[in-house]
Design an enzyme around this catalytic site. Structure first.
Site, PDB file in Angstrom:
ATOM      1  N   GLN A 125       0.870  -1.185   0.000  1.00 37.82           N
ATOM      2  CA  GLN A 125       0.000   0.000   0.000  1.00 37.82           C
ATOM      3  C   GLN A 125       0.906   1.235   0.000  1.00 37.82           C
ATOM      4  O   GLN A 125       1.685   1.433   0.932  1.00 37.82           O
ATOM      5  CB  GLN A 125      -0.846  -0.026   1.274  1.00 37.82           C
ATOM      6  CG  GLN A 125      -1.819   1.109   1.426  1.00 37.82           C
ATOM      7  CD  GLN A 125      -2.489   1.060   2.807  1.00 37.82           C
ATOM      8  OE1 GLN A 125      -1.905   0.579   3.770  1.00 37.82           O
ATOM      9  NE2 GLN A 125      -3.704   1.567   2.894  1.00 37.82           N
ATOM     10  N   GLU A 243     -10.049  -1.511   5.603  1.00 36.16           N
ATOM     11  CA  GLU A 243      -8.877  -1.706   6.455  1.00 36.16           C
ATOM     12  C   GLU A 243      -9.267  -1.627   7.939  1.00 36.16           C
ATOM     13  O   GLU A 243      -8.811  -2.417   8.749  1.00 36.16           O
ATOM     14  CB  GLU A 243      -7.835  -0.626   6.118  1.00 36.16           C
ATOM     15  CG  GLU A 243      -6.503  -0.802   6.803  1.00 36.16           C
ATOM     16  CD  GLU A 243      -5.435   0.149   6.251  1.00 36.16           C
ATOM     17  OE1 GLU A 243      -5.801   1.188   5.683  1.00 36.16           O
ATOM     18  OE2 GLU A 243      -4.248  -0.161   6.408  1.00 36.16           O
ATOM     19  N   GLU A 368      -5.807   8.672  17.178  1.00 31.29           N
ATOM     20  CA  GLU A 368      -6.261  10.051  17.427  1.00 31.29           C
ATOM     21  C   GLU A 368      -7.191  10.483  16.287  1.00 31.29           C
ATOM     22  O   GLU A 368      -8.235  11.096  16.509  1.00 31.29           O
ATOM     23  CB  GLU A 368      -5.068  11.024  17.511  1.00 31.29           C
ATOM     24  CG  GLU A 368      -4.208  10.879  18.765  1.00 31.29           C
ATOM     25  CD  GLU A 368      -3.237   9.704  18.686  1.00 31.29           C
ATOM     26  OE1 GLU A 368      -3.072   9.137  17.591  1.00 31.29           O
ATOM     27  OE2 GLU A 368      -2.644   9.351  19.722  1.00 31.29           O
TER      28      GLU A 368
HETATM   29  C1  LIG Z   1       3.562  -0.634  11.228  1.00 32.01           C
HETATM   30  C2  LIG Z   1       3.079   0.391  10.262  1.00 32.01           C
HETATM   31  C3  LIG Z   1       2.700   0.011   8.993  1.00 32.01           C
HETATM   32  C4  LIG Z   1       2.295   0.969   8.064  1.00 32.01           C
HETATM   33  N1  LIG Z   1       2.017   0.544   6.799  1.00 32.01           N
HETATM   34  C5  LIG Z   1       1.702   1.457   5.869  1.00 32.01           C
HETATM   35  C6  LIG Z   1       1.521   1.037   4.511  1.00 32.01           C
HETATM   36  O1  LIG Z   1       1.639  -0.145   4.175  1.00 32.01           O
HETATM   37  N2  LIG Z   1       1.250   1.986   3.581  1.00 32.01           N
HETATM   38  C7  LIG Z   1       1.130   3.308   3.915  1.00 32.01           C
HETATM   39  O2  LIG Z   1       0.851   4.102   3.029  1.00 32.01           O
HETATM   40  N3  LIG Z   1       1.307   3.738   5.184  1.00 32.01           N
HETATM   41  C8  LIG Z   1       1.599   2.836   6.171  1.00 32.01           C
HETATM   42  N4  LIG Z   1       1.825   3.248   7.453  1.00 32.01           N
HETATM   43  C9  LIG Z   1       1.781   4.682   7.766  1.00 32.01           C
HETATM   44  C10 LIG Z   1       0.613   5.097   8.643  1.00 32.01           C
HETATM   45  O3  LIG Z   1      -0.580   5.087   7.923  1.00 32.01           O
HETATM   46  C11 LIG Z   1       0.967   6.487   9.187  1.00 32.01           C
HETATM   47  O4  LIG Z   1       2.074   6.336  10.046  1.00 32.01           O
HETATM   48  C12 LIG Z   1      -0.194   7.100   9.947  1.00 32.01           C
HETATM   49  O5  LIG Z   1      -1.235   7.422   9.077  1.00 32.01           O
HETATM   50  C13 LIG Z   1       0.262   8.369  10.712  1.00 32.01           C
HETATM   51  O6  LIG Z   1       0.900   9.253   9.847  1.00 32.01           O
HETATM   52  P1  LIG Z   1       2.340   9.873  10.215  1.00 32.01           P
HETATM   53  O7  LIG Z   1       3.226   8.744  10.608  1.00 32.01           O
HETATM   54  O8  LIG Z   1       2.754  10.754   9.103  1.00 32.01           O
HETATM   55  O9  LIG Z   1       2.113  10.719  11.534  1.00 32.01           O
HETATM   56  P2  LIG Z   1       1.523  12.198  11.608  1.00 32.01           P
HETATM   57  O10 LIG Z   1       0.368  12.325  10.684  1.00 32.01           O
HETATM   58  O11 LIG Z   1       2.635  13.152  11.470  1.00 32.01           O
HETATM   59  O12 LIG Z   1       0.972  12.221  13.082  1.00 32.01           O
HETATM   60  C14 LIG Z   1       1.835  12.343  14.219  1.00 32.01           C
HETATM   61  C15 LIG Z   1       0.968  12.304  15.474  1.00 32.01           C
HETATM   62  O13 LIG Z   1       0.069  13.430  15.476  1.00 32.01           O
HETATM   63  C16 LIG Z   1      -1.289  12.962  15.606  1.00 32.01           C
HETATM   64  N5  LIG Z   1      -2.156  13.798  14.770  1.00 32.01           N
HETATM   65  C17 LIG Z   1      -1.948  14.180  13.491  1.00 32.01           C
HETATM   66  N6  LIG Z   1      -2.987  14.914  13.030  1.00 32.01           N
HETATM   67  C18 LIG Z   1      -3.876  14.993  14.054  1.00 32.01           C
HETATM   68  C19 LIG Z   1      -5.162  15.590  14.198  1.00 32.01           C
HETATM   69  N7  LIG Z   1      -5.750  16.255  13.188  1.00 32.01           N
HETATM   70  N8  LIG Z   1      -5.809  15.440  15.377  1.00 32.01           N
HETATM   71  C20 LIG Z   1      -5.241  14.740  16.403  1.00 32.01           C
HETATM   72  N9  LIG Z   1      -4.029  14.149  16.325  1.00 32.01           N
HETATM   73  C21 LIG Z   1      -3.353  14.265  15.168  1.00 32.01           C
HETATM   74  C22 LIG Z   1      -1.271  11.530  15.086  1.00 32.01           C
HETATM   75  O14 LIG Z   1      -2.308  10.769  15.644  1.00 32.01           O
HETATM   76  C23 LIG Z   1       0.099  11.059  15.566  1.00 32.01           C
HETATM   77  O15 LIG Z   1       0.035  10.652  16.906  1.00 32.01           O
HETATM   78  C24 LIG Z   1       2.228   2.332   8.420  1.00 32.01           C
HETATM   79  C25 LIG Z   1       2.583   2.728   9.707  1.00 32.01           C
HETATM   80  C26 LIG Z   1       3.013   1.779  10.626  1.00 32.01           C
HETATM   81  C27 LIG Z   1       3.421   2.237  11.987  1.00 32.01           C
END
Ligand SMILES: Cc1cc2nc3c(=O)[nH]c(=O)nc-3n(C[C@H](O)[C@H](O)[C@H](O)COP(=O)(O)OP(=O)(O)OC[C@H]3O[C@@H](n4cnc5c(N)ncnc54)[C@H](O)[C@@H]3O)c2cc1C
Length: 383
Positions: A125, A243, A368
């Site tokens: 993905q 998902e 969140e």
């Molecule tokens: C084990 C694992 C597998 C994954 N596999 C995939 C995959 O196969 N393909 C893929 O595309 N992605 C994948 N991901 C990515 C995952 O979807 C993202 O890590 C997730 O959506 C969070 O985005 P970010 O890491 O950029 O954190 P950010 O968006 O930067 O968020 C950082 C923190 O801020 C909080 N936050 C952000 N915005 C808000 C808001 N509006 N209100 C409240 N809190 C907020 C979040 O909850 C988080 O705690 C994977 C992640 C993990 C850990």
């Protein structure tokens, strides 16, 4: 409400049980997050397909058995009861498959679904970007139309097992003038296309299946787009619903873990603290509650209903349950919890599970964000 299984459902359970007992590998496979273990898990996908068990709910024409969701739940219960390996193809069968079923053309269904059910093509993905995780509408990777092709440039990150997978499904900005959710398209492409570079990311447990994907003018035929140009956001939201909703994490997975946790508790009962006792009990009850709730959701879907924002409730529940169950196991193991290999020589599967459970509240949309969705769409609270 009828909580008994029918004779036909019981016969189906017996059939799955017999097949699993005869085919599930006797020795546990290596981790799915490393190259060797990944290859073993792909082999297992093909073994499953040889018995026509790739995805039991799919139509027979696409490699399935045309069964309903209750039988899928029974299948999953027998799958985890037998200790069968994790699914290398979970992104395909649980996320992309249902999406193609809903939005794909007949040609796309014929082209992509059967190889998916047979484990011949394994999917990654490709959604998240360095500055577009939770805020996915901020994605910048673009797909520029050039005749009957798109030319894709940009970067994706956190893509599970992309270091090993064959194809990926992603969302790309096809209208360069567009903002946020508009002007995005849902496109499928092989990861060995010229211009694709995969850079593995080492995770806490040291394995490198996780990856960044770089696209440098990658040419992809327009026929690889699912639904219309610019309709990618709606398609992606449907995929996200699959998902977080019924499929990705079936209750059987947590019921099996809770059962193992109870066995672990019995081994350590003499030294277990009252808090650990409480945590084990809670994990077991939560796994059972999740199972009952899932049967109820499945019955609603079979009756023609849909899962909407409720999928977010599900996602929070299973991810927190999983983390709590593994925390309880770590506390029962005491100091040995820190060892990768236990004194008897066995791999410390609780530790690996614990590390993975920490990511549950992040992947598939962070908890969140799920709480925001529940607040706005289920409780009607102001933004
Ligand atoms: C084990 C694992 C597998 C994954 N596999 C995939 C995959 O196969 N393909 C893929 O595309 N992605 C994948 N991901 C990515 C995952 O979807 C993202 O890590 C997730 O959506 C969070 O985005 P970010 O890491 O950029 O954190 P950010 O968006 O930067 O968020 C950082 C923190 O801020 C909080 N936050 C952000 N915005 C808000 C808001 N509006 N209100 C409240 N809190 C907020 C979040 O909850 C988080 O705690 C994977 C992640 C993990 C850990």
């Amino acid at each position: 409400m009828d909580l008994e299984y029918t004779p036909e459902q019981n016969a189906f359970r017996a059939e799955v049980r017999a097949w699993m007992e005869a085919h599930v590998p006797k020795t546990p496979l290596k981790t799915l997050e490393g190259r060797e273990g990944y290859d073993q898990h792909v082999e297992w996908e093909r073994e499953l397909a040889s018995g026509n068990w790739g995805m039991v709910t799919w139509p027979e024409a696409y490699g399935g058995r045309g069964l309903d969701l209750i039988r899928w739940l029974i299948f999953e219960e027998e799958y985890y009861r037998a200790g069968a390996p994790l699914r290398a193809n979970q992104n395909g069968i649980f996320l992309l498959g249902p999406t193609i079923m809903e939005y794909g053309t007949d040609e796309q269904k014929a082209r992509f679904l059967t190889p998916m059910a047979k484990g011949e093509v394994i999917w990654a993905q490709a959604w998240s970007e360095p500055n577009a995780g939770s805020d996915m509408a901020a994605i910048r990777s673009r797909a520029v139309r050039d005749g009957d092709h798109y030319v894709i440039s940009g970067q994706k990150t956190w893509s599970s097992r992309a270091a090993f997978a064959d194809w990926c499904f992603g969302i790309f900005r096809t209208d360069s003038e567009s903002k946020r959710h508009k002007g995005l398209s849902f496109i499928l492409l092989p990861l060995d296309s010229p211009g694709v570079t995969i850079r593995p990311i080492r995770q806490l447990h040291g394995e490198t299946g996780f990856a960044e994907i770089f696209f440098d003018e990658v040419r992809v035929p327009v026929e690889n787009r699912i639904a219309g140009e610019g309709e990618g956001w709606n398609v992606a939201m449907a995929t996200a619903g699959f998902e977080r909703g019924l499929m990705l994490r079936s209750p059987a997975r947590f019921q099996a873990a809770a059962k193992r946790l109870v066995a672990l508790y019995k081994e350590h009962a003499a030294t277990a603290s009252p808090a650990a006792h409480e945590a084990v009990l809670q994990a077991w009850m939560d796994a059972e509650a999740y199972a009952l709730n899932t049967y109820s959701v499945a019955a609603t879907v079979i009756a023609g209903g849909h899962i909407g924002a409720e999928a977010s409730l599900n996602k929070i529940f299973w991810s927190e349950l999983d983390r709590a169950a593994h925390r309880a196991a770590m506390s029962l193991l005491g100091a040995t919890a820190e060892l990768r290999t236990l004194p008897d020589g066995a791999a410390n599967i609780w530790q690996e599970g614990y590390i993975f459970s920490l990511s549950g509240p992040i992947y598939a949309g962070s908890n969140e964000i799920q709480r925001n969705i529940i607040a706005e769409r289920l409780l009607g609270l102001p933004r």
